[in-house]
Design an enzyme around this catalytic site. Structure first.
Site, mmCIF file in Angstrom:
data_model
loop_
_atom_site.group_PDB
_atom_site.id
_atom_site.type_symbol
_atom_site.label_atom_id
_atom_site.label_comp_id
_atom_site.label_asym_id
_atom_site.label_seq_id
_atom_site.Cartn_x
_atom_site.Cartn_y
_atom_site.Cartn_z
ATOM 1 C CG ASP A 66 -1.929 -1.087 1.222
ATOM 2 O OD1 ASP A 66 -2.327 -1.503 0.120
ATOM 3 O OD2 ASP A 66 -2.327 -1.530 2.308
ATOM 4 C CE1 TYR B 13 4.355 -6.804 4.546
ATOM 5 C CE2 TYR B 13 4.060 -9.043 5.367
ATOM 6 C CZ TYR B 13 3.941 -8.120 4.351
ATOM 7 O OH TYR B 13 3.424 -8.495 3.145
ATOM 8 C CG ASP C 222 -4.549 2.300 6.701
ATOM 9 O OD1 ASP C 222 -5.329 3.277 6.727
ATOM 10 O OD2 ASP C 222 -4.217 1.738 5.644
ATOM 11 N NE ARG D 179 -4.510 -2.630 5.088
ATOM 12 C CZ ARG D 179 -5.167 -2.356 3.966
ATOM 13 N NH1 ARG D 179 -5.754 -1.188 3.825
ATOM 14 N NH2 ARG D 179 -5.234 -3.234 2.989
#
Length: 313
Positions: free
Chosen positions: A44, A72, A86, A195
């Site tokens: 994103d 991540y 988010d 998320r």
């Protein structure tokens, strides 16, 4: 950079915040002097970190990269839920400061532990998953309410790196509040939404949660320490050869010139070897990647071939 235009290989790029994955592909096309550039795994605009790009015929290799395990680093903000899960969304609900302060680090660790393993995860409603032919995020932006079906994913580990109370503004409304920021490292299967982890942790703790920072640090064997920024990357110098990439993904088997010619022509090659469902990487005498193959009944059978366009090891 046009010297790279006829070569194939893999580029590792450190995507900056604010750009889409397509933006990075478009810039790389100009740098590499070719239209044939693709990526393995979208990030994103909010996210930064590793994008694996395939150039020319190595776009075929991306099929074997996109499903690899990913890692991540992220920051989960507990105390508010948002429309996008988010910081780019509007606040749906906010928790009282006293409720946020009551969430202990131990409760956070326990909540994350409950989200690990082989789990069913409901993707964020603003994901790129298609619903009746249209991206979910596009439907949400058009005012629709989208609830996606849960999907099976594997979240191998979620390690808490830091956890602290912060006083800051909430996304969207800008109103100050008290939140708990939890920095985590996540190792997970392809298809996992970080998320959604933030959302689900906030729901489990009763205070809401959303993501404020996301950085992809690894895809399979490729780490962010090997990636280049768009400002520093040289599409010729930094191109990883197809044979070298395939060797990091699969066992490599050398073939002589005659065998290599047969494989390139799609013929089956007799091997004195046990069955192996593959993929295995076939390497010719010049160190070039012939393709990926499997062994059945003592015979090498091609899964996919790669043109010899100068992408030497």
């Amino acid at each position: 950079m046009n010297s790279a235009s006829s070569r194939s290989g893999i580029l590792l790029v450190d995507k900056p915040q604010g750009l889409t994955s397509h933006d990075v592909v478009a810039r790389t096309r100009r740098l590499a002097g070719t239209r044939k550039v693709g990526h393995a795994g979208t990030l994103d605009p909010l996210a930064t970190g590793l994008l694996v790009l395939g150039v020319n015929s190595s776009t075929r290799l991306l099929t074997y990269v996109v499903g690899l395990e990913k890692e991540y680093e992220a920051v989960i903000r507990l105390g508010a839920s948002t429309t996008t899960d988010d910081a780019e969304g509007e606040v749906l609900e906010r928790a009282a400061a006293s409720d946020v302060e009551a969430v202990t680090p131990e409760a956070v660790v326990a909540g994350l532990a409950a989200l690990t393993g082989d789990v069913l995860q409901r993707p964020s409603s603003v994901s790129a998953i298609k619903v009746d032919g249209k991206r979910a995020y596009a439907r949400v932006r058009g005012g629709e309410t989208v609830v996606l079906d849960a999907r099976a994913v594997t979240i191998s580990s979620i390690d808490v790196l830091a956890s602290e109370l912060v006083s800051t503004a909430a996304p969207g409304d800008g109103e100050p509040g008290t939140f708990r920021d939890v920095s985590v490292r996540v190792v997970c299967s392809s298809g996992t939404y970080i998320r959604a982890i933030a959302r689900d942790l906030g729901d489990a703790l009763g205070v809401g949660g959303h993501l404020t920072v996301l950085r992809r640090t690894r895809i399979g064997p490729f780490g962010i320490d090997r990636a280049h920024t768009l400002e520093t990357i040289d599409a010729d110098r930094d191109l990883l050869a197809p044979a070298a990439v395939a060797a990091e993904l699969y066992p490599s088997i050398p073939f002589d010139a005659s065998q290599a010619a047969d494989l390139r022509n799609g013929k089956r090659v007799a091997l004195d070897a046990e069955n192996a469902p593959g993929p295995l990487a076939a390497i010719d005498p010049d160190g070039l990647l012939i393709g990926l193959f499997e062994i059945r009944g003592g015979t090498a059978r091609v899964l996919v071939n790669f043109p010899t366009d100068g992408g030497a090891a």
